[in-house]
Design a protein around this motif. Structure first.
Motif, PDB file in Angstrom:
ATOM      1  N   HIS A   1       0.799  -1.226   0.000  1.00 39.70           N
ATOM      2  CA  HIS A   1       0.000   0.000   0.000  1.00 39.70           C
ATOM      3  C   HIS A   1       0.828   1.271   0.000  1.00 39.70           C
ATOM      4  N   ARG A   2       2.085   1.181   0.375  1.00 35.35           N
ATOM      5  CA  ARG A   2       2.935   2.381   0.348  1.00 35.35           C
ATOM      6  C   ARG A   2       3.423   2.704  -1.060  1.00 35.35           C
TER       7      ARG A   2
ATOM      8  N   GLY B   1     -13.165  14.245   5.934  1.00 35.68           N
ATOM      9  CA  GLY B   1     -13.450  13.212   6.919  1.00 35.68           C
ATOM     10  C   GLY B   1     -13.450  11.794   6.406  1.00 35.68           C
ATOM     11  N   VAL B   2     -13.144  11.582   5.127  1.00 33.75           N
ATOM     12  CA  VAL B   2     -13.097  10.225   4.576  1.00 33.75           C
ATOM     13  C   VAL B   2     -11.772   9.567   4.970  1.00 33.75           C
ATOM     14  N   ASP B   3     -11.872   8.405   5.590  1.00 32.08           N
ATOM     15  CA  ASP B   3     -10.677   7.645   5.956  1.00 32.08           C
ATOM     16  C   ASP B   3     -10.195   6.904   4.702  1.00 32.08           C
ATOM     17  N   VAL B   4      -9.351   7.566   3.923  1.00 30.55           N
ATOM     18  CA  VAL B   4      -8.935   7.044   2.623  1.00 30.55           C
ATOM     19  C   VAL B   4      -8.205   5.716   2.759  1.00 30.55           C
ATOM     20  N   GLY B   5      -7.278   5.627   3.701  1.00 27.42           N
ATOM     21  CA  GLY B   5      -6.514   4.398   3.875  1.00 27.42           C
ATOM     22  C   GLY B   5      -7.397   3.219   4.222  1.00 27.42           C
ATOM     23  N   ARG B   6      -8.311   3.404   5.143  1.00 29.63           N
ATOM     24  CA  ARG B   6      -9.208   2.313   5.555  1.00 29.63           C
ATOM     25  C   ARG B   6     -10.143   1.930   4.422  1.00 29.63           C
ATOM     26  N   LEU B   7     -10.653   2.924   3.699  1.00 36.59           N
ATOM     27  CA  LEU B   7     -11.580   2.642   2.611  1.00 36.59           C
ATOM     28  C   LEU B   7     -10.889   1.879   1.487  1.00 36.59           C
TER      29      LEU B   7
END
Length: 338
Positions: free
Chosen positions: A118-119, A210-216
């Motif tokens: 993911h990085r 407020g969107v948690d991009v990493g989690r999504l």
């Protein structure tokens, strides 16, 4: 007389969407009923087309909304299919049940793969997914439990009659389309769909709202891995045989990219159009080998250069009639109070 007042309402469904929903439901019912009206060859073709649609739609959700370009989705095709074969052939589980139990494998595998890659961004992430898929192919080739490079045959299917196999294949194909297409449509119409669209358009702006991009992105990666694995299990169950080169074949990623790019990235309609084009092109011109693949590649390149939205995007410029409407429209209504 009361003062005129304006009323607004949010419209999510369109006439074309209602008609498409009816046709989609009718198509699913037709697929379920295939054992009673279709030939074995037609059932096999419909199952294959359903698998193409599912794999392409999962890649569409991953790249078109998650912003994650992968060329290694065949990893999940192979892992899920092999899990089904091992559960059914080695441990004696009902193969039709094993299709669903085997989906645990791609769900679990997707977590460390995403954690590892993911990085990376862009082409580096894409190459990383391909490397992982190739590593899994080598593991399968050298694993005695999977019979190595010789592959496995689903001999337990002989305990079922031809009609029973046709019924199960038809039900699985319908379930596959319902989960991948129907599930994607419901997701895109939900608040998570809004977050996905925002993340696709601008991840930084989405995060600031407020969107948690990493989690999504992690969740969409896992969900598409499971959907892709579902297609792989259904496909190889219908084939009755699996080998590492076929299970982890890079052509799974190639066909997904072709379907989405030609049909239209970021749209369910485009996936359906592109899948039908690919299916018939493969049936009619596949015998021409390399020249046929070159034509498909040139068509993909032409769409990428001149029709960024694919065939569906080009059509939508002139006709606004979505089959799977996901946008919200604010309609103003004029009224009076007496």
């Amino acid at each position: 007389m009361g003062a005129a007042m304006s009323k607004y309402r949010v419209v999510r469904m369109t006439l074309s969407g209602r008609l498409a929903l009816i046709l989609f439901s009718a198509a699913l019912l037709g697929i379920v009923a295939m054992p009673w009206w279709a030939s074995q060859g037609l059932i096999r073709d419909v199952v294959t087309l359903a698998c193409y649609i599912a794999v392409a739609q999962m890649w569409n959700m991953l790249a078109g909304y998650g912003g994650i370009v992968s060329v290694g989705q065949q990893a999940f095709v192979g892992v899920s299919a092999y899990a089904m074969f091992v559960l059914a052939q080695t441990f004696g589980m009902n193969p039709f049940v094993a299709v669903f139990v085997g989906l645990i494998a791609p769900a679990i595998l997707a977590v460390p793969i995403y954690g590892l890659l993911h990085r990376l961004e862009g082409a580096y992430f894409a190459i990383g997914t391909w490397v992982v898929a190739e590593a899994l192919r080598l593991v399968a080739t050298n694993m005695p439990m999977l019979n190595g490079g010789a592959g496995m045959s689903l001999r337990v299917m002989t305990q079922f009659s031809a009609h029973e196999r046709a019924v199960a294949s038809s039900l699985l194909a319908a379930a596959l389309l319902l989960v991948t297409l129907g599930g994607s449509y419901l997701l895109l119409r939900s608040r998570y769909g809004i977050a996905l669209t925002a993340m696709r358009d601008n991840p930084v702006a989405a995060a600031s709202q407020g969107v948690d991009v990493g989690r999504l992105r992690l969740l969409i990666f896992i969900a598409t891995a499971v959907g892709t694995g579902f297609a792989g299990a259904v496909y190889f169950m219908a084939q009755l045989r699996i080998t590492p080169p076929s299970a982890f074949d890079a052509n799974w990623a190639n066909l997904a990219i072709f379907i989405v790019m030609v049909g239209g990235i970021g749209s369910i309609e485009g996936v359906l159009i592109g899948a039908v084009i690919y299916f018939f092109a493969d049936r009619w011109f596949g015998e021409y080998g390399a020249s046929y693949l070159i034509v498909l590649g040139l068509l993909t390149l032409a769409c990428a250069l001149y029709f960024r939205g694919g065939l569906w995007g080009f059509w939508s410029r002139w006709v606004e009639a979505p089959w799977f409407p996901t946008r919200r429209r604010l309609i103003r209504q004029e009224g009076e109070n007496a």
